[in-house]
Design a protein around this motif. Sequence first.
Motif: not given
Length: 217
Positions: A70-80, A92-101, A190-196
């Motif tokens: 789950y954590l891995a998916k969230q980090l990828r979802d932060f990426k540009a 914005a903060i996590m986009a930079g952090m995740a993008g560097a990994l 990143n989750s249609p179910t949770m959005h609904a």
Amino acid sequence: MNRMCRTWAVFQLAVVLSGWTVLGHAAELEKPDANRGKVIVTQVCAACHGADGNSAVDTYPKLAGQHAEYLAKQLRDFKARADAAQPSRNNAIMAGMAGALSDQQIADVTVYFASQTPKPGYAHDRDTIALGQKIYRGGIVEKSVPACAACHGPSGQGIPSQFPRLSGQWATYTASQLNAFSQGPGARDNSPTMHAIASRLSDNEIKAVSDYISGLH
């Protein structure tokens, strides 16, 4: 406090980037290594999430014991995204952090957090516990809101690779994510179910179930 946390994390990221070059360009993923993950967490993630994944500030999620997948998916979802569209999770903060990994570093970091022992949390609002419990265990039938327990488990342990662990999570953070889910695109998409589900909850219901979740164990 939040500004200091972000500034320190960004500084630490810049300092250690050079040390990740070889690993970041590995052609194939190795078996995830919690020890390698600990090095990255200590130097970068700990400022906000705690060295053991138990954050000290309620605006930053507790990551200790969270499922690695789950954590891995969230980090990828932060990426540009390559198509220049907004990331599925807009931060914005996590986009930079995740993008560097690299994928390898994500695997190492997430397996480290998953191996840590989460500290318990506590519900704080006696006036909303009954409502929060009702929503978590039974949902809201008239709003077509299913019970949270159906996916996240009776005690909030979740299901690895499918649904996150919620037990003991900060109420402030959980509420912020439910609000983000309710907004969808531009916030958290990143989750249609949770959005609904989240879009059918009132502010008071979000507050109640978030506080109840913080006391689950």
